[in-house]
Design a protein around this motif. Structure first.
Motif, PDB file in Angstrom:
ATOM      1  N   ALA A  59       0.826  -1.205   0.000  1.00 53.20           N
ATOM      2  CA  ALA A  59       0.000   0.000   0.000  1.00 53.20           C
ATOM      3  C   ALA A  59       0.857   1.251   0.000  1.00 53.20           C
ATOM      4  N   SER A  60       0.403   2.265  -0.738  1.00 51.93           N
ATOM      5  CA  SER A  60       1.076   3.559  -0.742  1.00 51.93           C
ATOM      6  C   SER A  60       0.099   4.605  -1.274  1.00 51.93           C
ATOM      7  N   SER A  61       0.593   5.822  -1.486  1.00 49.36           N
ATOM      8  CA  SER A  61      -0.228   6.916  -1.998  1.00 49.36           C
ATOM      9  C   SER A  61       0.700   7.973  -2.563  1.00 49.36           C
ATOM     10  N   LEU A  62       0.136   8.897  -3.346  1.00 55.42           N
ATOM     11  CA  LEU A  62       0.940   9.980  -3.885  1.00 55.42           C
ATOM     12  C   LEU A  62       1.538  10.808  -2.755  1.00 55.42           C
ATOM     13  N   GLN A  63       0.769  10.995  -1.683  1.00 54.88           N
ATOM     14  CA  GLN A  63       1.281  11.775  -0.561  1.00 54.88           C
ATOM     15  C   GLN A  63       2.512  11.118   0.057  1.00 54.88           C
ATOM     16  N   GLN A  64       2.493   9.779   0.174  1.00 56.46           N
ATOM     17  CA  GLN A  64       3.661   9.086   0.703  1.00 56.46           C
ATOM     18  C   GLN A  64       4.841   9.191  -0.241  1.00 56.46           C
ATOM     19  N   TRP A  65       4.574   9.080  -1.518  1.00 53.57           N
ATOM     20  CA  TRP A  65       5.670   9.195  -2.489  1.00 53.57           C
ATOM     21  C   TRP A  65       6.262  10.607  -2.481  1.00 53.57           C
ATOM     22  N   GLN A  66       5.399  11.605  -2.351  1.00 61.13           N
ATOM     23  CA  GLN A  66       5.904  12.975  -2.282  1.00 61.13           C
ATOM     24  C   GLN A  66       6.684  13.216  -0.996  1.00 61.13           C
ATOM     25  N   LEU A  77       9.319  10.100  -8.321  1.00 64.72           N
ATOM     26  CA  LEU A  77       9.183   9.038  -9.322  1.00 64.72           C
ATOM     27  C   LEU A  77       9.946   7.793  -8.888  1.00 64.72           C
ATOM     28  N   GLY A  78      11.089   8.008  -8.222  1.00 59.52           N
ATOM     29  CA  GLY A  78      11.847   6.861  -7.729  1.00 59.52           C
ATOM     30  C   GLY A  78      11.100   6.104  -6.650  1.00 59.52           C
ATOM     31  N   ALA A  79      10.398   6.846  -5.779  1.00 61.91           N
ATOM     32  CA  ALA A  79       9.609   6.195  -4.736  1.00 61.91           C
ATOM     33  C   ALA A  79       8.456   5.404  -5.346  1.00 61.91           C
ATOM     34  N   MET A  80       7.819   5.959  -6.369  1.00 62.98           N
ATOM     35  CA  MET A  80       6.755   5.234  -7.061  1.00 62.98           C
ATOM     36  C   MET A  80       7.300   3.939  -7.667  1.00 62.98           C
ATOM     37  N   GLN A  81       8.424   4.039  -8.339  1.00 61.01           N
ATOM     38  CA  GLN A  81       9.017   2.850  -8.968  1.00 61.01           C
ATOM     39  C   GLN A  81       9.383   1.799  -7.935  1.00 61.01           C
ATOM     40  N   ALA A  82       9.869   2.254  -6.762  1.00 63.21           N
ATOM     41  CA  ALA A  82      10.245   1.298  -5.716  1.00 63.21           C
ATOM     42  C   ALA A  82       9.032   0.532  -5.212  1.00 63.21           C
ATOM     43  N   THR A  83       7.883   1.215  -5.088  1.00 61.19           N
ATOM     44  CA  THR A  83       6.666   0.546  -4.632  1.00 61.19           C
ATOM     45  C   THR A  83       6.211  -0.504  -5.640  1.00 61.19           C
ATOM     46  N   PHE A  84       6.219  -0.150  -6.921  1.00 65.27           N
ATOM     47  CA  PHE A  84       5.824  -1.116  -7.943  1.00 65.27           C
ATOM     48  C   PHE A  84       6.815  -2.282  -8.004  1.00 65.27           C
ATOM     49  N   THR A  85       8.107  -1.995  -7.819  1.00 71.00           N
ATOM     50  CA  THR A  85       9.108  -3.062  -7.801  1.00 71.00           C
ATOM     51  C   THR A  85       8.851  -4.017  -6.636  1.00 71.00           C
ATOM     52  N   GLN A  86       8.509  -3.449  -5.473  1.00 69.56           N
ATOM     53  CA  GLN A  86       8.184  -4.273  -4.309  1.00 69.56           C
ATOM     54  C   GLN A  86       6.989  -5.180  -4.607  1.00 69.56           C
TER      55      GLN A  86
END
Length: 462
Positions: A59-66, A77-86
């Motif tokens: 689970a994540s959100s744009l707010q967490q990625w920001q 964008l790196g945080a988003m990619q890390a979540t999808f990689t996980q």
């Protein structure tokens, strides 16, 4: 079980078959957006899907990625990619993006940070169906309002479906209350009474959980077993009935929309509904509405001409016109938030003037394309440009005059329909057509409405 629950049940079965090697990934839905009021259990539904299918939930959100480190675009964008990689490494898995409506439609982004936000949305789209496969990863988004969600997110192969998670109905509240009161066994009539009270307060699953905690706390404080009276005290008394004058005004307002639509654009008219008590309110708390395809027609009709735009705007302003005609005054019912009659009519008119070339130079505004604008940008432009504001205001006055002209021959039918709506809570399109065609109610042959009050100023020339 509603559409969202039924879809979730099918998804769980498909994912279990996929895990067992009995179903290929091509047969699995890629994801969905769960939309509904706060507290209806959207996140809980996503968790239940993962748990029932025996899959991990990421689970994540744009707010967490920001919030990752400095919030720089590259970091986000790196945080988003890390979540999808996980999620890919844990596949098969469920990836939950909470408050996904934070990814606003790119056409509505303010100019001062459009480049940044556009790249953020593009980054999500790339992760959803880009070069890197997300086989085995089902993405679920949740939000309270999908109105401003970028439509590209819902395209096939991405999240694909928009599923409503509404407030629980009477049967749903009975089930929730029984679960909240477990292991006690209240009598059926006791649970029914609690469900009626909860329905009147438009209760969510979260509210039922809160009431259960309050009820148990009350019983503990008095050192006795939990009783139905504890739930009754937690829920509180039923809300008072709405004033009759307000209900009649709302019924008249909605009947006004319906009559104008029945005369000017009958193919768009659907059912007209009125919430006669709190328990009948919809998810958004709207006390009356007309179910039509009007918003789709306003957004992108096959051919939008000045006369048809005027007719569509007149329908949007028909409720306000009905109040003015029948009561001699208007209420704030046509205004309010971004989804109100006046807001939609204003935004649509601004688009027609600024982007579609339907403005009139004689009103002091040149016939020129002013660029692609989202709704918020158009409203900002109206606030900062008096000449443009005057053009849009003139167009809206013309549409309002057309609504008045349309309703004038049908005032008896309008009153009759308002009373019927107040009594029944629903009018069909056939009910409205029959009323305006009945002799003695302003009916008879369908009348041809002349160009709306040319004396008032016809800014959209036919």
């Amino acid at each position: 079980m509603g559409p969202a629950g039924e879809w979730a049940r099918r998804l769980v079965a498909d994912l279990q078959a996929y895990r067992a090697g009995m179903l290929p990934w091509l047969e699995i839905d890629r994801g969905a957006v769960l939309v509904g009021p706060p507290g209806t259990g959207k996140t809980s539904l996503a968790r239940a899907v993962a748990a029932s299918a025996g899959l991990p939930l990421v689970a994540s959100s744009l707010q967490q990625w920001q919030g990752a480190r400095d919030g720089h675009l590259g970091t986000l964008l790196g945080a988003m990619q890390a979540t999808f990689t996980q999620a890919r490494r844990a596949a098969p898995s469920i990836l939950l993006i909470d408050e996904i409506d934070s990814f606003t439609a790119r056409t509505e982004l303010p100019a001062h940070h459009r480049d940044y936000s556009t790249q953020v949305v593009n980054g999500l789209l790339e992760l959803l169906d880009g070069a890197l496969s997300r086989e085995g990863v089902v993405v679920l988004g949740t939000c309270n309002d999908a109105t401003h969600l970028d439509p590209a997110i819902l395209r096939p192969g991405r999240l694909e479906r928009l599923l409503a998670v509404p407030l629980p109905d009477h049967a749903g509240l009975v089930a929730l209350l029984r679960q909240a009161a477990a292991p006690l066994h209240f009598a059926p009539e006791e649970v029914e009474a609690l469900a009626v009270a909860a329905l009147g307060r438009r209760a969510t699953g979260a509210a039922v959980e809160l009431w259960a905690r309050d009820a148990r706390r009350r019983a503990r404080a008095e050192r006795r077993p939990l009783a139905v009276a504890d739930f009754q005290a937690a829920i509180g008394p039923p809300p008072p009935p709405w004033p009759e004058d307000d209900l009649l005004r709302i019924a008249l307002h909605e009947a006004g929309h319906a009559v104008v639509a029945a005369v000017l654009e009958p193919d768009l008219l659907g059912d007209t509904r009125l919430a006669r008590e709190p328990a009948e309110l919809g998810d958004e708390g709207v006390r009356g509405f007309v179910a039509w395809r009007l918003d789709d027609a306003l957004a992108q009709p096959l051919v939008l001409t000045s006369p048809r735009l005027r007719r569509l705007l007149a329908i949007k302003l028909g409720g306000r016109a009905a109040e003015a005609l029948a009561l001699g005054e208007v209420s704030a019912g046509a205004g309010g938030g971004e989804g109100s009659d006046l807001a939609l009519a204003t935004a649509t008119t601004a688009r027609a003037v600024m982007m579609d070339g339907l403005g009139t130079p004689s009103r002091g505004h040149e016939l020129v394309w002013l660029g692609r604008h989202g709704r918020r940008e158009m409203i900002d432009a109206l606030r900062s440009d008096p000449a443009l504001w005057q053009v849009v205001a003139a167009e809206l006055h013309v549409a309002h005059a057309l609504a008045l002209d349309t309703l004038a021959p049908h005032q008896t039918a309008l009153q009759h329909l308002a009373q019927q709506l107040r009594e029944k809570g629903r009018l069909s399109a056939e009910d409205v057509q029959r009323a305006i065609a009945t002799p003695g109610r302003g009916g008879g042959e369908r009348q041809t409405i002349p160009p709306a009050s040319a004396a008032a100023g016809g800014a959209l020339e036919e």
